[in-house]
Write an enzyme that holds these catalytic residues in place. Structure first.
Site, PDB file in Angstrom:
ATOM      1  N   ASP A   8       0.822  -1.222   0.000  1.00 28.76           N
ATOM      2  CA  ASP A   8       0.000   0.000   0.000  1.00 28.76           C
ATOM      3  C   ASP A   8       0.854   1.269   0.000  1.00 28.76           C
ATOM      4  O   ASP A   8       1.630   1.513   0.936  1.00 28.76           O
ATOM      5  CB  ASP A   8      -0.915   0.040   1.233  1.00 28.76           C
ATOM      6  CG  ASP A   8      -1.791  -1.200   1.396  1.00 28.76           C
ATOM      7  OD1 ASP A   8      -1.398  -2.273   0.924  1.00 28.76           O
ATOM      8  OD2 ASP A   8      -2.856  -1.070   2.025  1.00 28.76           O
ATOM      9  N   GLU A  39      -4.334   1.965  -2.461  1.00 27.51           N
ATOM     10  CA  GLU A  39      -5.574   2.403  -1.798  1.00 27.51           C
ATOM     11  C   GLU A  39      -5.392   3.611  -0.871  1.00 27.51           C
ATOM     12  O   GLU A  39      -6.368   4.251  -0.508  1.00 27.51           O
ATOM     13  CB  GLU A  39      -6.215   1.251  -1.012  1.00 27.51           C
ATOM     14  CG  GLU A  39      -5.450   0.870   0.238  1.00 27.51           C
ATOM     15  CD  GLU A  39      -6.333   0.276   1.330  1.00 27.51           C
ATOM     16  OE1 GLU A  39      -7.535   0.100   1.124  1.00 27.51           O
ATOM     17  OE2 GLU A  39      -5.789   0.015   2.421  1.00 27.51           O
ATOM     18  N   ASN A  40      -4.132   3.903  -0.484  1.00 30.42           N
ATOM     19  CA  ASN A  40      -3.887   5.040   0.410  1.00 30.42           C
ATOM     20  C   ASN A  40      -3.054   6.128  -0.263  1.00 30.42           C
ATOM     21  O   ASN A  40      -2.440   6.959   0.411  1.00 30.42           O
ATOM     22  CB  ASN A  40      -3.163   4.575   1.676  1.00 30.42           C
ATOM     23  CG  ASN A  40      -3.843   3.414   2.357  1.00 30.42           C
ATOM     24  OD1 ASN A  40      -3.406   2.281   2.235  1.00 30.42           O
ATOM     25  ND2 ASN A  40      -4.937   3.683   3.045  1.00 30.42           N
ATOM     26  N   ASN A  67     -10.241  -1.531   1.152  1.00 31.61           N
ATOM     27  CA  ASN A  67     -11.365  -0.890   1.841  1.00 31.61           C
ATOM     28  C   ASN A  67     -11.392   0.623   1.671  1.00 31.61           C
ATOM     29  O   ASN A  67     -12.438   1.249   1.818  1.00 31.61           O
ATOM     30  CB  ASN A  67     -11.343  -1.231   3.336  1.00 31.61           C
ATOM     31  CG  ASN A  67     -10.026  -0.905   3.997  1.00 31.61           C
ATOM     32  OD1 ASN A  67      -8.977  -1.392   3.567  1.00 31.61           O
ATOM     33  ND2 ASN A  67     -10.048  -0.085   5.020  1.00 31.61           N
ATOM     34  N   HIS A  68     -10.237   1.244   1.339  1.00 29.35           N
ATOM     35  CA  HIS A  68     -10.208   2.701   1.153  1.00 29.35           C
ATOM     36  C   HIS A  68     -10.493   3.136  -0.288  1.00 29.35           C
ATOM     37  O   HIS A  68     -10.352   4.320  -0.605  1.00 29.35           O
ATOM     38  CB  HIS A  68      -8.853   3.270   1.593  1.00 29.35           C
ATOM     39  CG  HIS A  68      -8.665   3.246   3.079  1.00 29.35           C
ATOM     40  ND1 HIS A  68      -9.414   4.036   3.932  1.00 29.35           N
ATOM     41  CD2 HIS A  68      -7.852   2.509   3.869  1.00 29.35           C
ATOM     42  CE1 HIS A  68      -9.045   3.797   5.186  1.00 29.35           C
ATOM     43  NE2 HIS A  68      -8.107   2.868   5.174  1.00 29.35           N
ATOM     44  N   HIS A 153      -6.694  -8.412   0.269  1.00 33.88           N
ATOM     45  CA  HIS A 153      -6.656  -7.236   1.128  1.00 33.88           C
ATOM     46  C   HIS A 153      -7.449  -7.542   2.388  1.00 33.88           C
ATOM     47  O   HIS A 153      -8.685  -7.542   2.375  1.00 33.88           O
ATOM     48  CB  HIS A 153      -7.247  -6.040   0.372  1.00 33.88           C
ATOM     49  CG  HIS A 153      -6.943  -4.748   1.029  1.00 33.88           C
ATOM     50  ND1 HIS A 153      -5.746  -4.100   0.863  1.00 33.88           N
ATOM     51  CD2 HIS A 153      -7.668  -3.969   1.866  1.00 33.88           C
ATOM     52  CE1 HIS A 153      -5.745  -2.990   1.567  1.00 33.88           C
ATOM     53  NE2 HIS A 153      -6.908  -2.885   2.193  1.00 33.88           N
ATOM     54  N   HIS A 180      -0.212  -2.784   6.425  1.00 32.81           N
ATOM     55  CA  HIS A 180       0.892  -1.825   6.281  1.00 32.81           C
ATOM     56  C   HIS A 180       2.151  -2.256   7.028  1.00 32.81           C
ATOM     57  O   HIS A 180       3.071  -1.456   7.193  1.00 32.81           O
ATOM     58  CB  HIS A 180       0.486  -0.404   6.705  1.00 32.81           C
ATOM     59  CG  HIS A 180      -0.586   0.190   5.857  1.00 32.81           C
ATOM     60  ND1 HIS A 180      -0.931   1.527   5.906  1.00 32.81           N
ATOM     61  CD2 HIS A 180      -1.385  -0.352   4.902  1.00 32.81           C
ATOM     62  CE1 HIS A 180      -1.907   1.771   5.044  1.00 32.81           C
ATOM     63  NE2 HIS A 180      -2.206   0.643   4.427  1.00 32.81           N
TER      64      HIS A 180
HETATM   65 FE   LIG Z   1      -3.857   0.332   3.143  1.00 31.80          FE
HETATM   66 FE   LIG Z   2      -6.878  -1.364   3.656  1.00 28.67          FE
END
Ligand SMILES: [Fe+2]
Ligand SMILES: [Fe+2]
Length: 271
Positions: A8, A39-40, A67-68, A153, A180
């Site tokens: 990520d 995603e981040n 999820n993000h 994920h 992470h």
């Molecule tokens: Fe993440």
């Molecule tokens: Fe995530």
């Protein structure tokens, strides 16, 4: 064939270190295909079309999420037209974008990438095991593609390892993302699938999972939210997994972590 998967990307620190190091890694190790979880990428939460373009520009053939994925609302508008962008496959039918796609690697091989989100301690989506079964039965190694990468994920190590063994012998690589924090278990499972419980992140490790430490510390001790979480802005490090596959079977021969930058014990594979 050589695959590379980057954890990520968190905020500007993550994007900067990926842009600085990824092109050189691709050249040095001759990676044929690169997947990055993004995603981040935008301010620590979600991904914009511009940050997606930065990651693709650095050398990513496919950018997965989790999820993000919809934290930046514009992702809903580019998800369909950006073919290198994936969101988890187990979102309900009708969700914008794709959960899986086949790409052509630099060596001409066809690589199926599947992005799926775990069910344990995560937003409730459709069953991830059904979702990967559906995607892999539509496109298997030797029958539609030459290699398969699955980004699982998920929060729970046990669920990620379960997915690894569930697909052992069917996928080239099953890799965990989301926590992470890189795990020390990069390996090839008995059936020939490369696996790592979590690949970690690309970002500032002088942080709490990529975020500035002050607010998480305050919230943990006072139980009162007093500011928004923001990504840590110091020098970033990258954490990735390199995989060498057998061209005849599409399965993995070797897997080894790559870690470069402050806060991580350096690692680079000898292949
Ligand atoms: Fe993440
Ligand atoms: Fe995530």
């Amino acid at each position: 064939m050589k695959l590379l998967f980057l954890g990520d990307v968190v905020g500007r620190s993550g994007r900067k270190v990926v842009a600085a190091l990824l092109p050189g890694l691709i050249e040095k190790h001759r990676f044929d295909f690169v997947v990055v979880n993004g995603e981040n990428a935008a301010g620590g939460f979600g991904i914009t079309e511009a940050t997606l373009a930065e990651i693709v520009g650095a050398g990513a053939d496919c950018v997965t999420t989790g999820n993000h994925v919809w934290d930046q609302r514009e992702a809903l508008t580019f998800a369909d037209r950006q073919e290198r962008f994936l969101r988890p496959a187990n979102y309900p039918p009708g969700t914008p974008g794709r959960g899986a796609n086949v790409y052509t690697a630099k060596n001409g091989a066809r690589v199926l990438v599947v992005n799926v989100m775990g069910a344990v301690f995560m937003p409730s989506l459709d069953d991830p095991f059904q979702a990967v079964t559906r995607e892999l039965s539509a496109c298997a190694i030797g029958n539609g593609c030459d290699a398969i990468v699955v980004d699982m994920h998920a929060e729970a190590s046990s669920e990620k390892q379960t997915m690894g063994y569930y697909l052992d012998g069917k996928a080239s690589l099953v890799i965990g993302t989301h926590t992470h924090v890189p795990t020390a278990d990069a390996r090839v499972l008995p059936g020939g699938t490369a696996f790592m419980t979590d690949v970690g992140m690309c970002g500032d490790y002088d942080s709490i999972i990529g975020m500035e430490k002050d607010e998480p510390l305050r919230r943990a001790t006072t139980k009162i939210p007093s500011a928004r979480f923001g990504p840590a802005t110091g020098a970033g490090a990258i954490s990735c997994l390199a995989v060498e596959t057998d061209d005849a079977t599409g399965l993995a021969r070797r897997a080894a972590a790559i870690r470069i930058g402050p806060g991580l014990e350096p690692a680079e594979p000898d292949f």
